[in-house]
Scaffold this motif. Structure first.
Motif, PDB file in Angstrom:
ATOM      1  N   PHE A  96      11.481  -9.698 103.840  1.00 46.56           N
ATOM      2  CA  PHE A  96      11.985 -10.742 104.727  1.00 46.56           C
ATOM      3  C   PHE A  96      12.664 -11.832 103.907  1.00 46.56           C
ATOM      4  N   ASP A  97      13.843 -12.275 104.370  1.00 51.47           N
ATOM      5  CA  ASP A  97      14.606 -13.297 103.665  1.00 51.47           C
ATOM      6  C   ASP A  97      14.803 -14.494 104.593  1.00 51.47           C
ATOM      7  N   VAL A 154      -6.659 -15.239 108.082  1.00 49.39           N
ATOM      8  CA  VAL A 154      -6.032 -13.940 107.888  1.00 49.39           C
ATOM      9  C   VAL A 154      -4.517 -14.089 107.957  1.00 49.39           C
ATOM     10  N   ALA A 155      -3.848 -13.633 106.910  1.00 48.04           N
ATOM     11  CA  ALA A 155      -2.385 -13.670 106.840  1.00 48.04           C
ATOM     12  C   ALA A 155      -1.829 -12.278 107.116  1.00 48.04           C
ATOM     13  N   THR A 156      -0.552 -12.208 107.460  1.00 43.59           N
ATOM     14  CA  THR A 156       0.054 -10.905 107.728  1.00 43.59           C
ATOM     15  C   THR A 156       1.567 -10.945 107.557  1.00 43.59           C
ATOM     16  N   ASN A 157       2.138  -9.748 107.456  1.00 36.97           N
ATOM     17  CA  ASN A 157       3.602  -9.590 107.418  1.00 36.97           C
ATOM     18  C   ASN A 157       4.091  -8.584 108.445  1.00 36.97           C
ATOM     19  N   VAL A 158       3.235  -8.166 109.377  1.00 34.85           N
ATOM     20  CA  VAL A 158       3.556  -7.025 110.229  1.00 34.85           C
ATOM     21  C   VAL A 158       4.801  -7.238 111.086  1.00 34.85           C
ATOM     22  N   GLY A 159       5.104  -8.503 111.401  1.00 31.25           N
ATOM     23  CA  GLY A 159       6.265  -8.773 112.243  1.00 31.25           C
ATOM     24  C   GLY A 159       7.585  -8.424 111.601  1.00 31.25           C
ATOM     25  N   VAL A 160       7.601  -8.300 110.282  1.00 28.08           N
ATOM     26  CA  VAL A 160       8.831  -7.906 109.589  1.00 28.08           C
ATOM     27  C   VAL A 160       9.162  -6.445 109.890  1.00 28.08           C
ATOM     28  N   LEU A 161       8.132  -5.622 110.026  1.00 27.63           N
ATOM     29  CA  LEU A 161       8.302  -4.181 110.192  1.00 27.63           C
ATOM     30  C   LEU A 161       8.086  -3.718 111.630  1.00 27.63           C
ATOM     31  N   TRP A 162       7.271  -4.448 112.364  1.00 29.43           N
ATOM     32  CA  TRP A 162       6.956  -4.132 113.767  1.00 29.43           C
ATOM     33  C   TRP A 162       7.148  -5.432 114.541  1.00 29.43           C
ATOM     34  N   PRO A 163       8.353  -5.753 114.965  1.00 25.82           N
ATOM     35  CA  PRO A 163       8.638  -7.054 115.569  1.00 25.82           C
ATOM     36  C   PRO A 163       8.015  -7.209 116.945  1.00 25.82           C
TER      37      PRO A 163
END
Length: 246
Positions: free
Chosen positions: A237-238, A179-188
């Motif tokens: 995210f950059d 399972v992949a995610t990007n939540v840390g970009v928006l909810w650190p």
């Protein structure tokens, strides 16, 4: 500044709501595993709903969600991905720090869900005990979730994948769903600011049982990291901005 204020209000009401949900559902939840699932999923959906209209954060689940028994090896970036993965799965249970089981309400719910406590200093023994329970039929069936890096990992940070996931994969003889995610970009993992955008958890194609340990770990890490990088870029995210000295 306005988004920061909204974020603080959202966080406060979210944590105030947690014991309220826990106590309201307690008579059903503490006498029934079904009730415990209903309580936790109801709270999670409440958080998703308030996040959407209070801070502009929408939650989205992608990919094929497993319905049968499976090992779920997930990227972990913040509290949000825990709720999203749990709510998406029909019968999720986590491998978690044993200290969590000692906390009021949360600990009781975790036990009812069938979560597996792990002593960080004795992880190998804890995994062996859990595997024995599963094979003997004493554990409730469902989807067992493990965070392969062992902790929350901020976007852009690199942390090794721990061998415990491979041990479970070998001994359980079940498919492993990355399972992949990007939540840390928006909810650190740290800080109060919650950013508007689309938080995603993506269930990737299952890794069938039978691979050797090295091949499994390589396939798992490659799949999760590449997909998470893509999702984080989608969320804005950059990586170049995160490099020291830039």
């Amino acid at each position: 500044m306005l988004q920061y204020i909204r974020s603080v209000v959202f966080i406060v009401q979210m944590y105030v709501a947690m014991p309220v949900f826990g106590l309201v559902f307690a008579p059903w939840a503490l006498s029934s595993r079904r009730g415990a699932f209903a309580a936790c999923k109801s709270y999670s959906r409440y958080v998703f709903w308030t996040a959407r209209w209070m801070v502009g954060l929408r939650c989205e689940v992608r990919g094929t969600v497993p319905q049968g028994e499976a090992l779920i090896a997930a990227k972990h970036q913040s509290f949000l991905d825990i709720m999203m993965i749990f709510t998406a799965l029909p019968a999720a249970k986590f491998i978690m720090k044993k200290e969590i089981l000692m906390t009021p309400i949360i600990g009781q719910y975790a036990r009812k869900l069938g979560c597996v406590p792990v002593d960080r200093g004795k992880r190998g023994a804890a995994i062996e005990r859990m595997v024995a329970d599963v094979n003997a039929g004493r554990a409730e069936p469902g989807q067992l979730i493990i965070y392969s890096q062992g902790t929350r990992v901020a976007p852009g940070a690199k942390l090794p994948y721990k061998i415990g996931t491979a041990v479970l994969y070998e001994q359980l003889d079940q498919p492993c769903v990355p399972v992949a995610t990007n939540v840390g970009v928006l909810w650190p993992k740290r800080g109060l600011l919650r950013k508007p955008g689309v938080a995603v958890v993506e269930f990737l194609p299952a890794i069938p049982p039978g691979l050797d340990r090295e091949a499994f770990m390589t396939q798992l890490e490659t799949a999760v990291e590449l997909s998470s990088d893509s999702l984080m870029a989608e969320a804005g995210f950059d990586y170049d901005e995160q490099r020291p000295g830039d």
